[in-house]
Motif scaffolding. Structure first.
Motif, PDB file in Angstrom:
ATOM      1  N   SER A   1       0.816  -1.215   0.000  1.00 31.38           N
ATOM      2  CA  SER A   1       0.000   0.000   0.000  1.00 31.38           C
ATOM      3  C   SER A   1       0.852   1.269   0.000  1.00 31.38           C
ATOM      4  O   SER A   1       0.400   2.320  -0.448  1.00 31.38           O
ATOM      5  CB  SER A   1      -0.928   0.009   1.213  1.00 31.38           C
TER       6      SER A   1
ATOM      7  N   PHE B   1      -1.275  -1.964  -8.925  1.00 31.82           N
ATOM      8  CA  PHE B   1      -2.671  -2.346  -9.159  1.00 31.82           C
ATOM      9  C   PHE B   1      -3.403  -2.828  -7.908  1.00 31.82           C
ATOM     10  O   PHE B   1      -4.634  -2.902  -7.915  1.00 31.82           O
ATOM     11  CB  PHE B   1      -2.743  -3.442 -10.236  1.00 31.82           C
TER      12      PHE B   1
ATOM     13  N   PRO C   1      -5.482  -2.794  -4.661  1.00 29.63           N
ATOM     14  CA  PRO C   1      -6.447  -1.723  -4.349  1.00 29.63           C
ATOM     15  C   PRO C   1      -6.064  -0.828  -3.191  1.00 29.63           C
ATOM     16  O   PRO C   1      -6.340   0.375  -3.224  1.00 29.63           O
ATOM     17  CB  PRO C   1      -7.746  -2.495  -4.050  1.00 29.63           C
TER      18      PRO C   1
ATOM     19  N   ARG D   1      -3.320   0.466  -2.155  1.00 32.49           N
ATOM     20  CA  ARG D   1      -2.421   1.578  -2.491  1.00 32.49           C
ATOM     21  C   ARG D   1      -3.217   2.701  -3.160  1.00 32.49           C
ATOM     22  O   ARG D   1      -3.077   3.888  -2.823  1.00 32.49           O
ATOM     23  CB  ARG D   1      -1.299   1.083  -3.409  1.00 32.49           C
ATOM     24  N   GLN D   2      -4.087   2.345  -4.110  1.00 35.58           N
ATOM     25  CA  GLN D   2      -4.852   3.358  -4.822  1.00 35.58           C
ATOM     26  C   GLN D   2      -5.823   4.075  -3.880  1.00 35.58           C
ATOM     27  O   GLN D   2      -5.989   5.293  -3.955  1.00 35.58           O
ATOM     28  CB  GLN D   2      -5.637   2.729  -5.984  1.00 35.58           C
TER      29      GLN D   2
ATOM     30  N   ASP E   1      -3.976   6.429  -1.348  1.00 35.21           N
ATOM     31  CA  ASP E   1      -3.557   7.675  -1.990  1.00 35.21           C
ATOM     32  C   ASP E   1      -4.726   8.649  -2.099  1.00 35.21           C
ATOM     33  O   ASP E   1      -4.575   9.853  -1.880  1.00 35.21           O
ATOM     34  CB  ASP E   1      -2.986   7.394  -3.378  1.00 35.21           C
ATOM     35  N   GLY E   2      -5.910   8.121  -2.450  1.00 33.52           N
ATOM     36  CA  GLY E   2      -7.080   8.981  -2.573  1.00 33.52           C
ATOM     37  C   GLY E   2      -7.510   9.559  -1.235  1.00 33.52           C
ATOM     38  O   GLY E   2      -7.793  10.760  -1.117  1.00 33.52           O
TER      39      GLY E   2
ATOM     40  N   GLY F   1      -3.173  12.122  -5.905  1.00 31.90           N
ATOM     41  CA  GLY F   1      -3.562  10.717  -5.855  1.00 31.90           C
ATOM     42  C   GLY F   1      -5.055  10.500  -5.902  1.00 31.90           C
ATOM     43  O   GLY F   1      -5.518   9.362  -6.053  1.00 31.90           O
TER      44      GLY F   1
ATOM     45  N   ARG G   1      -6.262   9.280  -9.514  1.00 31.95           N
ATOM     46  CA  ARG G   1      -5.901   7.876  -9.724  1.00 31.95           C
ATOM     47  C   ARG G   1      -6.791   6.961  -8.876  1.00 31.95           C
ATOM     48  O   ARG G   1      -7.203   5.897  -9.327  1.00 31.95           O
ATOM     49  CB  ARG G   1      -4.436   7.652  -9.362  1.00 31.95           C
ATOM     50  N   GLY G   2      -7.102   7.401  -7.648  1.00 30.28           N
ATOM     51  CA  GLY G   2      -7.981   6.605  -6.799  1.00 30.28           C
ATOM     52  C   GLY G   2      -9.350   6.397  -7.423  1.00 30.28           C
ATOM     53  O   GLY G   2      -9.883   5.280  -7.427  1.00 30.28           O
TER      54      GLY G   2
ATOM     55  N   MET H   1      -9.089   3.954 -10.399  1.00 30.75           N
ATOM     56  CA  MET H   1      -8.907   2.555 -10.000  1.00 30.75           C
ATOM     57  C   MET H   1     -10.147   1.988  -9.341  1.00 30.75           C
ATOM     58  O   MET H   1     -10.431   0.784  -9.449  1.00 30.75           O
ATOM     59  CB  MET H   1      -7.700   2.431  -9.083  1.00 30.75           C
TER      60      MET H   1
END
Length: 432
Positions: free
Chosen positions: A350, A369, A371, A373-374, A377-378, A392, A395-396, A399
């Protein structure tokens, strides 16, 4: 074998007798051993040596020095310092992002760097004053950390920046001492104090970037992400088991009460649709309760509560739909598979506690990829970086949309395939 119970009752097995059957031990022993080994390697492999795995940790480097180059030098002291810092960094451990002060603050505000090393505007004048005896205090470099990216990452970046500045200070000190012979030193101590000052001419001060007092030192984003993922993961499995019990496809056992409802004839596709609709509805409740508890009761800093609720709901929903799709496709081992997808592989990759730049390359690959981590970031962008899309958040959202589409396509693709093959779940009924 001894019997128990009322006359006419079926002969009951004894635990010790069953425990002597090797085949009964084989499957759970192998599966538990594999889980223990894989989890140990995954979790500990990502954190045991962050400094040894360091790869291009982003740190801003600002040369605000406006002084003219000293006599005999082509560039001023600030330029010499920044060049020495970059040249003295081993390998590709650090990604020095050279910019101006405004650019450094923008990089910090968007979560792009873990810290910034700032050279002041009067740096050359201060260094020249030391060499000529016109100054009694060392020029000060500033390390500005970014705790919004996590306390560990900010601490690592701060130590690296301070170490680089100290090494550059020692190198400059050797040059200054060589230019000022000891025989020309003056003062009551024969110039010893001045030469000591020249030996390590730069001071370094550290300042933490702006962050709220109720933010867990930057870790609240990670834990809020974990709550959202666990709400989707655990909630999805609860819904899966509850629906199967209510429709008669699995037994319901609470304490000593064991029941099995009549089987409701329903296709796999319709069952999955029901579970996904229930997941979307129940996630409204759980997401609201998480926000109420963390912000309303515990007082967590959350400047964009509406955005936080919406993002967390969509994040939990994407995880919940993924759980339902995996369970529908893999059946009894689906919960184990989804645990690895959403928890075991996601946590160490993450980047929310240990920066991705400080973990082995395998985890950086997963972080592209996986989830968590994405989503982290969000949520981090919403909590700490003013909900900026380039921090981020964009991107969140992308994804999350990708995850929902994959869950729907995979889940309904598998259930429709099973239905077309006649692989129904309901118990066959005796013919009249």
């Amino acid at each position: 074998m001894a019997t128990t119970g009322s006359p006419g009752a079926p002969r009951q097995a004894r635990a010790l007798a069953l425990a002597r059957r090797p085949k009964l031990w084989l499957f759970p022993s192998v599966l538990c051993a594999l889980v223990a080994v894989v989890l140990s390697l995954l979790y500990m492999g990502g954190i045991v040596n962050p400094n040894g795995n360091l790869h291009r940790l982003p740190i801003a480097l600002v040369n605000a020095d406006r002084g003219a180059p000293p006599p005999g030098r082509a560039v001023n002291a600030g330029t010499e310092l920044t060049r020495a810092v970059v040249a003295g960094t081993p390998g590709e451990t650090v990604d020095w992002k050279q910019t101006d002060e405004a650019g450094a603050h923008d990089l910090i505000s968007s979560g792009k760097v873990y810290a910034a090393l700032l050279v002041p505007a009067d740096f050359t004048a201060a260094v020249t004053g030391l060499a000529t005896g016109g100054a009694t205090a060392r020029p000060t470099l500033t390390v500005l950390t970014n705790p919004g990216l996590g306390s560990l990452g900010a601490s690592m970046a701060s130590q690296i920046a301070q170490g680089a500045a100290h090494q550059a200070s020692l190198a400059t000190g050797r040059q200054l001492l060589a230019a000022v012979p000891a025989t020309k030193s003056s003062g009551p101590d024969g110039g010893a104090t001045a030469r000591l000052l020249l030996a390590d001419p730069f001071a370094v001060t550290t300042k933490a970037g702006p962050i709220g007092s109720h933010s867990g030192l930057g870790l609240s984003a990670f834990y809020y992400t974990l709550l959202s993922v666990l709400s989707g993961f655990i909630g999805g499995n609860i819904i899966h088991n509850g629906v199967d019990g209510a429709l008669g496809y699995s037994d319901s056992e609470i304490g000593p009460w064991h029941t099995r409802r009549p089987t409701v004839p329903i296709s796999r596709t319709q069952t999955l649709l029901l579970k996904m609709v229930m997941t979307a509805g129940i996630m409204l409740l759980t997401t609201s309760l998480v926000l109420l508890c963390t912000v309303g009761i515990l007082g967590m800093d959350a400047p964009h509560m509406a955005m936080l609720w919406l993002f967390a709901y969509c994040a939990g929903l994407a995880v919940g739909l993924g759980v339902q799709a995996i369970n529908a496709a893999f059946g009894g081992i689906g919960q184990l598979v989804s645990m690895f997808v959403f928890i075991a592989l996601a946590l160490p990759s993450s980047g929310a506690t240990v920066p991705l730049q400080a973990v082995p390359a395998f985890y950086r690959f997963l972080g592209a990829f996986e989830p968590m981590r994405q989503l982290s970031d969000g949520i981090r962008a919403i909590l700490f970086f003013d909900a900026r899309s380039d921090a981020g958040l964009a991107r969140g959202w992308i994804m999350i949309a990708v995850g929902v589409v994959l869950a729907l396509a995979f889940g309904f693709g598998m259930t429709r395939y099973y239905d077309r093959k006649g692989l129904h779940r309901w118990t066959p009924q005796p013919s009249d």
